[in-house]
Write a protein that holds these residues in place. Sequence first.
Motif, short mmCIF file in Angstrom:
data_model
loop_
_atom_site.label_atom_id
_atom_site.label_comp_id
_atom_site.label_asym_id
_atom_site.label_seq_id
_atom_site.Cartn_x
_atom_site.Cartn_y
_atom_site.Cartn_z
N ILE A 121 -13.16 -1.82 16.93
CA ILE A 121 -11.86 -2.46 17.07
C ILE A 121 -11.36 -2.92 15.71
N VAL A 122 -10.17 -2.47 15.32
CA VAL A 122 -9.54 -2.92 14.08
C VAL A 122 -8.36 -3.82 14.46
N ILE A 123 -8.37 -5.04 13.91
CA ILE A 123 -7.35 -6.04 14.25
C ILE A 123 -6.51 -6.34 13.01
N ASP A 124 -5.21 -6.10 13.12
CA ASP A 124 -4.25 -6.48 12.07
C ASP A 124 -3.31 -7.50 12.68
N TYR A 125 -3.68 -8.78 12.53
CA TYR A 125 -2.92 -9.84 13.19
C TYR A 125 -1.52 -9.99 12.60
N GLU A 126 -1.40 -9.78 11.31
CA GLU A 126 -0.10 -9.95 10.66
C GLU A 126 0.91 -8.92 11.17
N ARG A 127 0.47 -7.66 11.31
CA ARG A 127 1.37 -6.62 11.83
C ARG A 127 1.34 -6.53 13.35
N VAL A 149 -14.16 -18.02 2.22
CA VAL A 149 -13.35 -18.64 3.25
C VAL A 149 -13.25 -20.13 2.95
N LYS A 150 -12.04 -20.65 2.88
CA LYS A 150 -11.84 -22.05 2.53
C LYS A 150 -11.35 -22.86 3.72
N LYS A 203 -4.94 -5.30 2.73
CA LYS A 203 -3.71 -5.30 3.53
C LYS A 203 -2.90 -4.02 3.37
N THR A 204 -3.29 -3.17 2.43
CA THR A 204 -2.60 -1.89 2.28
C THR A 204 -2.90 -0.94 3.44
N LEU A 205 -4.00 -1.20 4.17
CA LEU A 205 -4.30 -0.38 5.34
C LEU A 205 -3.31 -0.70 6.45
N ASP A 228 -6.19 -13.75 8.95
CA ASP A 228 -5.45 -13.41 7.74
C ASP A 228 -6.00 -12.17 7.03
N VAL A 229 -6.96 -11.48 7.67
CA VAL A 229 -7.60 -10.32 7.07
C VAL A 229 -7.62 -9.18 8.10
N ILE A 230 -7.36 -7.96 7.65
CA ILE A 230 -7.50 -6.80 8.54
C ILE A 230 -8.99 -6.58 8.76
N THR A 231 -9.42 -6.72 9.99
CA THR A 231 -10.85 -6.77 10.30
C THR A 231 -11.22 -5.72 11.33
N GLU A 232 -12.31 -5.01 11.06
CA GLU A 232 -12.88 -4.10 12.06
C GLU A 232 -14.15 -4.72 12.62
N ILE A 233 -14.20 -4.83 13.94
CA ILE A 233 -15.43 -5.21 14.63
C ILE A 233 -16.08 -3.90 15.06
N ASN A 234 -17.09 -3.49 14.32
CA ASN A 234 -17.71 -2.18 14.53
C ASN A 234 -18.99 -2.36 15.34
N PHE A 235 -18.85 -2.21 16.64
CA PHE A 235 -20.01 -2.36 17.52
C PHE A 235 -21.00 -1.21 17.34
N GLU A 236 -20.49 -0.05 16.98
CA GLU A 236 -21.35 1.12 16.82
C GLU A 236 -22.40 0.89 15.73
N LYS A 237 -21.96 0.32 14.58
CA LYS A 237 -22.87 0.08 13.45
C LYS A 237 -23.29 -1.38 13.34
#
Length: 295
Positions: A181-187, A1-2, A50-52, A33-42
């Motif tokens: 929770i999976v967050i795709d901010y771009e889409r 991260v820059k 970004k192909t997802l 800028d990244v497709i991110t999953e916040i996985n509370f379970e694990k």
Amino acid sequence: VKDMADVVQQPGDYSFSYNTHVDGIMGFEVIKDVITEINFEKKKFIFYPKTLDINKRTPDNKKTFLNKLLPIGSGSLEMFAEAPSGKKLTLALDTGNSFYATTHKDVLERVGLWSPGKEAKYMTSAGVASGVVDAFYMKMPAMKIFNVPVAESHWDIIDLPSSSAEGDGTIGFGFLKNFNIVIDYERRRVWMDNFTGQVVNEAEGDIGIVATNNRKTKRTVIFKVSPDTPAAAAGIKEGDEVLSVDGKELIDVGYDRFKNLMRGKVGEKVKLAISRNGTLMRYELERKSLMNTTD
């Protein structure tokens, strides 16, 4: 991260609020800028290429839900909740706030859940960006939060108009901890998987006092005692100093931590040692449900 900046502040209240060790809070800027999953379970973050495309997933709207982010809020994730009237509340998804949900009294009036001019009972305080403000707790009727049906919930209500022309409040960790929770901010999409099977929050008990630390004396001083509460009935007064809670001495305990010390299960008792003008007084008070209800 820059090109990132950090803000350093005392993490003690974070750990106390979340009931686990917390060194700080990672903000939205890191994941936008990244497709991110916040996985509370694990208890972990998962970063996807970004192909997802979660938009291709089919939700069952019972356990899994697909939401579209609203085209507002440059630094937040805004989505709808729906009141029984069918009117919408625009609420931010914010795992960094430990409460279940919060909104403003004027928003409740707009969506038909509060009568204009009606006075709230059991007033308390809440910490917001501008400081500590008047607030109250409220039992909400059946509604939808981010398309999730919720039979009953208990919210923090700010007794001031919303400071935003777009947003109406926040959905916090108390609700979101039940989801991966999976967050795709771009889409502009958010996928939510309810892995716990739970969405409601139990009403917490309280005794009706608000206090914060005096920086000079390092003591915790009560600045609000709400009428018709266990504390008021016991004769506790504004200006009293709280020396200990359940036998544990308070030294430089601030607003947030004290608030969490006072809250607990309805029916549980809390022991206070209080000083008033140098006189020691001891109390054992039972926590009550100090909830307002909708119209």
